[in-house]
Design an enzyme around this catalytic site. Sequence first.
Site, PDB file in Angstrom:
ATOM      1  N   CYS A  77       0.827  -1.212   0.000  1.00 55.03           N
ATOM      2  CA  CYS A  77       0.000   0.000   0.000  1.00 55.03           C
ATOM      3  C   CYS A  77       0.859   1.258   0.000  1.00 55.03           C
ATOM      4  CB  CYS A  77      -0.943   0.005   1.195  1.00 55.03           C
ATOM      5  SG  CYS A  77      -2.170  -1.322   1.124  1.00 55.03           S
ATOM      6  N   THR A  78       1.941   1.238   0.757  1.00 56.35           N
ATOM      7  CA  THR A  78       2.836   2.386   0.785  1.00 56.35           C
ATOM      8  C   THR A  78       3.476   2.579  -0.588  1.00 56.35           C
ATOM      9  OG1 THR A  78       3.246   2.101   3.146  1.00 56.35           O
ATOM     10  CG2 THR A  78       4.867   3.396   1.906  1.00 56.35           C
TER      11      THR A  78
END
Length: 164
Positions: free
Chosen positions: A48-49
Amino acid sequence: MGKSLEVGETAPEFRLQDGGGQWVSSPDLWRSGPAVIFFYPRDDTTICTAEACAFQGSLSGFEELGATVVGVSADSVASHEAFAGRHGLTYTLLSDPENEARRAFGVPKTLGILAGRSTYVVDSQGVIRHAHHAQISASGHVEEALAAVRRVVSAQGTGSTNPP
């Protein structure tokens, strides 16, 4: 959860809080131009990052085309604010704690149980012009969304409401 919305369908309306606690209505996202809405499972996880940072890295390209980029997850407003600060994210992150927007778009779950990862491009009439689902990979979301926004902008420039 219903089936994922597809290209040509009308994007659902939702109202969620951003990382600063302000309420954002979905039609406001696409009213002035295309909107890129990407759903991701959680702040601060590895994939996600990477995805969030990839959107940030391409943000100027989206903005040059008049597109708005927003990320949506079930994380809290405070979590989004901290996540954006840690990673220098300048676009809007929306908190969907009850997964209302996620369900409305029919974002598929990963392995049938975990929050899924999907990206939608919505034109200024609220019509979905691109949908990309890649549950365990962040790759492809940004590049495909940027290409879709280019197609939408090009089609609007020619007067067409049905981009290829």
